[in-house]
Motif scaffolding. Structure first.
Motif, PDB file in Angstrom:
ATOM      1  N   ASN A   5      -1.900   3.549 -14.998  1.00 51.15           N
ATOM      2  CA  ASN A   5      -0.618   3.854 -14.387  1.00 51.15           C
ATOM      3  C   ASN A   5       0.321   4.576 -15.323  1.00 51.15           C
ATOM      4  O   ASN A   5       1.443   4.872 -14.953  1.00 51.15           O
ATOM      5  N   PHE A  16       2.354  10.998  -3.884  1.00 51.78           N
ATOM      6  CA  PHE A  16       1.150  10.235  -3.517  1.00 51.78           C
ATOM      7  C   PHE A  16       1.397   9.426  -2.247  1.00 51.78           C
ATOM      8  O   PHE A  16       0.614   9.479  -1.297  1.00 51.78           O
ATOM      9  N   LEU A  57      -5.657  12.964  -7.827  1.00 56.08           N
ATOM     10  CA  LEU A  57      -6.507  12.024  -8.560  1.00 56.08           C
ATOM     11  C   LEU A  57      -7.428  12.754  -9.543  1.00 56.08           C
ATOM     12  O   LEU A  57      -8.475  12.239  -9.907  1.00 56.08           O
ATOM     13  N   LEU A 125      -9.341  -5.974  -8.611  1.00 56.46           N
ATOM     14  CA  LEU A 125      -9.271  -4.602  -9.091  1.00 56.46           C
ATOM     15  C   LEU A 125      -9.105  -4.548 -10.607  1.00 56.46           C
ATOM     16  O   LEU A 125      -9.584  -3.629 -11.252  1.00 56.46           O
TER      17      LEU A 125
ATOM     18  N   MET B   1      -2.324   4.139  -9.437  1.00 58.35           N
ATOM     19  CA  MET B   1      -2.542   4.607  -8.072  1.00 58.35           C
ATOM     20  C   MET B   1      -3.898   4.161  -7.534  1.00 58.35           C
ATOM     21  O   MET B   1      -4.289   4.542  -6.452  1.00 58.35           O
ATOM     22  N   LEU B   2      -4.646   3.376  -8.336  1.00 60.79           N
ATOM     23  CA  LEU B   2      -5.984   2.959  -7.891  1.00 60.79           C
ATOM     24  C   LEU B   2      -5.895   2.044  -6.682  1.00 60.79           C
ATOM     25  O   LEU B   2      -6.586   2.253  -5.679  1.00 60.79           O
ATOM     26  N   ILE B   3      -4.991   1.042  -6.757  1.00 61.07           N
ATOM     27  CA  ILE B   3      -4.875   0.097  -5.638  1.00 61.07           C
ATOM     28  C   ILE B   3      -4.437   0.828  -4.379  1.00 61.07           C
ATOM     29  O   ILE B   3      -4.974   0.612  -3.304  1.00 61.07           O
ATOM     30  N   GLU B   4      -3.470   1.739  -4.546  1.00 61.14           N
ATOM     31  CA  GLU B   4      -2.990   2.480  -3.381  1.00 61.14           C
ATOM     32  C   GLU B   4      -4.124   3.289  -2.753  1.00 61.14           C
ATOM     33  O   GLU B   4      -4.289   3.314  -1.536  1.00 61.14           O
ATOM     34  N   SER B   5      -4.921   3.940  -3.621  1.00 67.94           N
ATOM     35  CA  SER B   5      -6.008   4.764  -3.090  1.00 67.94           C
ATOM     36  C   SER B   5      -7.021   3.916  -2.344  1.00 67.94           C
ATOM     37  O   SER B   5      -7.454   4.271  -1.241  1.00 67.94           O
ATOM     38  N   LEU B   6      -7.403   2.782  -2.940  1.00 68.47           N
ATOM     39  CA  LEU B   6      -8.420   1.951  -2.292  1.00 68.47           C
ATOM     40  C   LEU B   6      -7.879   1.358  -1.000  1.00 68.47           C
ATOM     41  O   LEU B   6      -8.599   1.247   0.000  1.00 68.47           O
ATOM     42  N   THR B   7      -6.583   0.982  -1.001  1.00 68.10           N
ATOM     43  CA  THR B   7      -5.998   0.459   0.233  1.00 68.10           C
ATOM     44  C   THR B   7      -5.964   1.527   1.317  1.00 68.10           C
ATOM     45  O   THR B   7      -6.331   1.273   2.465  1.00 68.10           O
ATOM     46  N   LEU B   8      -5.542   2.738   0.932  1.00 67.88           N
ATOM     47  CA  LEU B   8      -5.520   3.830   1.907  1.00 67.88           C
ATOM     48  C   LEU B   8      -6.918   4.078   2.445  1.00 67.88           C
ATOM     49  O   LEU B   8      -7.110   4.281   3.655  1.00 67.88           O
ATOM     50  N   ALA B  10      -9.345   1.892   2.724  1.00 68.86           N
ATOM     51  CA  ALA B  10      -9.697   0.822   3.652  1.00 68.86           C
ATOM     52  C   ALA B  10      -8.987   0.999   4.982  1.00 68.86           C
ATOM     53  O   ALA B  10      -9.579   0.800   6.049  1.00 68.86           O
ATOM     54  N   VAL B  11      -7.695   1.405   4.928  1.00 75.98           N
ATOM     55  CA  VAL B  11      -6.942   1.575   6.178  1.00 75.98           C
ATOM     56  C   VAL B  11      -7.548   2.695   7.020  1.00 75.98           C
ATOM     57  O   VAL B  11      -7.756   2.551   8.230  1.00 75.98           O
ATOM     58  N   ALA B  46     -11.280   7.896  -6.212  1.00 74.79           N
ATOM     59  CA  ALA B  46     -10.354   7.028  -6.938  1.00 74.79           C
ATOM     60  C   ALA B  46     -11.083   6.289  -8.051  1.00 74.79           C
ATOM     61  O   ALA B  46     -10.589   6.192  -9.181  1.00 74.79           O
TER      62      ALA B  46
END
Lengths: 190, 97
Positions: A5, A16, A57, A125, B1-8, B10-11, B46
């Motif tokens: 981050n 983003f 990314l 994670l 931004m990893l969590i955001e990417s993985l959540t997106l 999944a959604v 991601a």
């Protein structure tokens, strides 16, 4: 999350989230449109947003491929087929399923959302991050691979995965032959 | 931004699954499958930030398979439409026991 981050500025986060929300909104619009053409255009919007996210990314090549292959080629084929088939007006398509379809969709959706929540809550994670990430990133920064952004993708593609890459051409040939055979009109000789 | 990417990811995958389960137009179901493939690609990209560029190589393969799948699937849909004059799955139930 600390190493990952550190590059997130406010502008980066804003962009983003913006493209992420656009992608989700367009995806929801996509599955709810009655007209197949409108649905396809919303799907193109999803794919453009995803291309932007790929670039953010650090996957610039994949982002370009996304626009060229997905939105440029695959979606054009979809639109071509939709317009070729003359499906009629959206009103008489009546393509939503009954209550069992909605129930199944609701259950699957809830299960997947629960999985996402479980993933983020259990700190899974954090465990995904390899322990030597900082060392690797420092080394990668010190010794950049030749070839810019494409070099790191091309090297494994043509070394470790060369067999898979060559087999892909067989797959594409089979797909072309299959599409031609299936799309061909039956002749009377049959 | 990893969590955001993985959540997106999944959604988007969930939206694709919901689309497959709720729609009856074969072409739209097919596009939902493409949406799911895109969601998985986002996960690959991601995670390739953590594990090196190999994930992006897999994305290239996924795109190739998606292109092949689109070509064959749309040819099948055209063949079905010629036969039945419809791409609505309610009218395509020959295998339904």
């Amino acid at each position: 999350m600390m190493q990952i981050n550190e590059f997130t500025s406010l502008f980066y986060s804003f962009t983003f989230y913006f493209f992420g929300l656009v992608a989700i909104a367009s995806a929801i619009a996509f599955v709810t449109r009655k007209s197949p053409v409108a649905a396809a255009m919303w799907l193109v919007n999803v794919m453009f947003s995803l291309a932007a996210l790929y670039v953010m990314l650090d996957a610039q090549f994949i982002g370009t491929m996304q626009i060229l292959v997905y939105t440029g080629a695959i979606m054009v084929v979809f639109l071509f087929v939709i317009m070729l088939l003359n499906l009629g007006t959206p009103a008489d398509l009546a393509d939503a399923r009954g209550k069992w379809g909605y129930l199944a969709a609701l259950l699957v959706g809830l299960a997947l959302v629960a999985e996402v929540l479980a993933l983020t809550r259990e700190n899974t994670l954090d465990r995904l991050i390899p322990p030597d990430l900082a060392a690797k990133m420092a080394e990668a920064a010190a010794h950049p691979v030749a070839g810019g952004v494409i070099g790191p993708i091309a090297a494994p593609l043509f070394k470790e995965y060369l067999l898979a890459f060559e087999l892909t051409s067989v797959l594409l040939l089979a797909a072309i032959v299959g599409a031609v055979v299936l799309g061909k009109r039956r002749t009377d000789a049959h | 931004m990893l969590i955001e990417s993985l959540t997106l990811s999944a959604v988007l995958f969930t939206i694709g699954v919901v689309g497959v389960l709720t729609r009856r137009n074969a072409i739209i179901i097919f596009m939902c499958v493409e949406l799911m493939l895109n969601a998985v690609n986002l996960s690959f990209v991601a995670l390739s930030k953590l594990y090196g560029a190999t994930g992006q190589v897999f994305v290239v393969f996924t795109m190739t398979v998606a292109a092949a799948e689109a070509a064959v699937g749309l040819a099948i849909i055209i063949a079905i439409f010629r036969h039945k004059q419809s791409v609505n799955l309610t009218n395509i139930n020959l295998l339904k026991g």
